[in-house]
Design an enzyme around this catalytic site. Structure first.
Site, PDB file in Angstrom:
ATOM      1  N   GLY A 149     -10.986  15.808  28.504  1.00 24.55           N
ATOM      2  CA  GLY A 149     -11.506  16.996  28.593  1.00 24.55           C
ATOM      3  C   GLY A 149     -12.557  16.868  27.183  1.00 24.55           C
ATOM      4  O   GLY A 149     -12.819  16.201  26.447  1.00 24.55           O
ATOM      5  N   GLY A 195     -12.089  18.415  24.308  1.00 25.57           N
ATOM      6  CA  GLY A 195     -11.621  17.940  23.177  1.00 25.57           C
ATOM      7  C   GLY A 195     -11.733  16.579  22.990  1.00 25.57           C
ATOM      8  O   GLY A 195     -11.854  16.024  21.889  1.00 25.57           O
ATOM      9  N   ASP A 220      -8.666  21.806  34.771  1.00 27.70           N
ATOM     10  CA  ASP A 220      -9.476  23.057  34.497  1.00 27.70           C
ATOM     11  C   ASP A 220     -10.901  23.455  34.800  1.00 27.70           C
ATOM     12  O   ASP A 220     -11.300  24.342  35.053  1.00 27.70           O
ATOM     13  CB  ASP A 220      -9.462  23.506  32.817  1.00 27.70           C
TER      14      ASP A 220
HETATM   15  O1  F6P Z   1      -6.064  21.230  30.174  1.00 27.55           O
HETATM   16  C1  F6P Z   1      -5.127  21.543  31.214  1.00 27.55           C
HETATM   17  C2  F6P Z   1      -4.114  22.500  30.869  1.00 27.55           C
HETATM   18  O2  F6P Z   1      -2.961  22.506  31.942  1.00 27.55           O
HETATM   19  C3  F6P Z   1      -4.593  24.070  30.927  1.00 27.55           C
HETATM   20  O3  F6P Z   1      -4.912  24.703  32.281  1.00 27.55           O
HETATM   21  C4  F6P Z   1      -3.287  24.591  29.886  1.00 27.55           C
HETATM   22  O4  F6P Z   1      -4.076  25.872  29.080  1.00 27.55           O
HETATM   23  C5  F6P Z   1      -2.927  23.621  29.149  1.00 27.55           C
HETATM   24  O5  F6P Z   1      -3.259  22.407  29.647  1.00 27.55           O
HETATM   25  C6  F6P Z   1      -1.462  23.485  28.827  1.00 27.55           C
HETATM   26  O6  F6P Z   1      -1.276  22.578  27.939  1.00 27.55           O
HETATM   27  P1  F6P Z   1       0.048  21.946  27.604  1.00 27.55           P
HETATM   28  O7  F6P Z   1       0.421  20.787  28.683  1.00 27.55           O
HETATM   29  O8  F6P Z   1       0.072  21.135  26.157  1.00 27.55           O
HETATM   30  O9  F6P Z   1       1.277  23.057  27.661  1.00 27.55           O
END
Ligand code: F6P
Length: 320
Positions: free
Chosen positions: A102, A104, A127
């Protein structure tokens, strides 16, 4: 370039494997050595990589997740971590890297590019929140997964004449919620990009449809808004309908990629290696108006993306 590498970074997304496969096979077919870096930028810091060949990426096109594993690497944001990553590149003669992830991850790719390791970003996240791209790998699969899960919820919601408040992933982007909301025929859709007065957009809406004899309701709420349990309580108290809430969570990120994700991932992975083959780095491969194009990575990160308000208005008008 003779030696390149590929990594996946940030949240995994269905279709990342198809992109890895395209990168590896395009590179190998054009006489390059291709390394797979494990666990995103962390693997680059730790010198955790493996040389891949055309057979290393067999039987992965249909698999969710990422064969290279992924991580959100804080150490890479520090100069020390960045320098270790550069040392790993020098040690293995890596001249260019394809970074699938993404925004980042693209910022990491930009920083590495500025220090002399040309990188190409490929948008991979469920996303659909990458500002420079109309589409991100994994979005279509996730959308269909959400639709499937909410269709199942509808069966039970309808049987009990209940309301279900559903929280959908998407970080701060409402695309998944808006599009799945339309696809499941939600009564109300709440997303961060459009300010919603809960009283007017949810409560009054349910009351109005109750007058037309509607007995069950699905309310879709984006992760960026949250608070689904509190909203369910409010709906139950104010509308007199038994209400439950659910956070769909990480199950949304898994599963076999759809055809759309496999095809776009293959196109983008191929395009990324074509750029590196021409000695071009510091770009992102994106989709604009149904075409695969590339932009300067710094320019791409400063772009902005708007929610589709027409779609939102359509949803609002027909979800009654
Ligand atoms: O970027 C994908 C995503 O699933 C987002 O929709 C969500 O905010 C985040 O990652 C959740 O992150 P993690 O897997 O670190 O809990």
């Amino acid at each position: 370039m003779k030696t390149i590498a590929v990594l996946t970074s940030g949240g995994d997304a269905p279709g990342m494997n198809a992109a890895i496969r395209a990168v590896v096979r395009t590179g190998c077919e054009n006489g390059m050595s291709v390394y797979g870096i494990n666990r995103g930028y962390q693997g680059l810091i730790d010198d955790d990589l493996i040389e891949l060949n055309i057979r290393s990426v067999s039987d992965i096109i249909h698999r969710g997740g990422t064969m290279l594993h992924s991580a959100r690497c804080l150490a890479f944001k520090e100069e020390e971590g960045m320098q270790k990553a550069i040392e790993t590149c020098k040690k293995h003669g890596i001249e260019g890297i394809v970074v699938i992830g993404g925004d980042g991850s693209f910022r990491g790719a930009r920083d590495l590019s500025l220090r002399g390791i040309p990188c190409i970003g490929v948008p991979g996240t469920i996303d659909n929140d990458i500002v420079s791209s109309d589409y991100t790998i994994g979005y279509d699969t996730c959308l269909n997964t959400i639709m499937d899960m909410v269709d199942r919820l509808r069966d039970t919601v309808e049987s009990h004449s209940r309301c279900m408040v559903v929280e959908v992933m998407g970080n701060r982007c409402g695309d998944l919620t808006l599009n799945s909301g339309i696809a499941v025929g939600a009564t109300a859709i709440v997303i961060p990009e459009i300010q919603s007065d809960i009283e007017k957009h949810v409560i009054e809406r349910i009351r109005r449809t109750q007058k037309t004899d509607k007995k069950h309701f699905i309310i879709m709420v984006a992760e960026g808004i949250g608070g689904v349990a509190a909203l369910a309580k409010k709906i139950q108290e104010e509308c007199g309908v038994e209400t439950r809430s659910i956070v769909l969570g990480h199950v949304q990120r898994g599963g076999s990629p759809t055809a759309r994700d496999r095809v776009i991932a293959s196109e983008m992975g191929y395009h990324a290696v074509q750029l590196l083959m021409k000695g071009i780095g510091n770009r992102v491969v994106v989709m604009r108006k149904d075409e695969i194009v590339d932009y300067d990575i710094i320019e791409a990160l400063t772009m902005t993306k708007e929610i589709d308000t027409t779609l939102y208005n359509i949803a609002h008008e027909i979800s009654i």
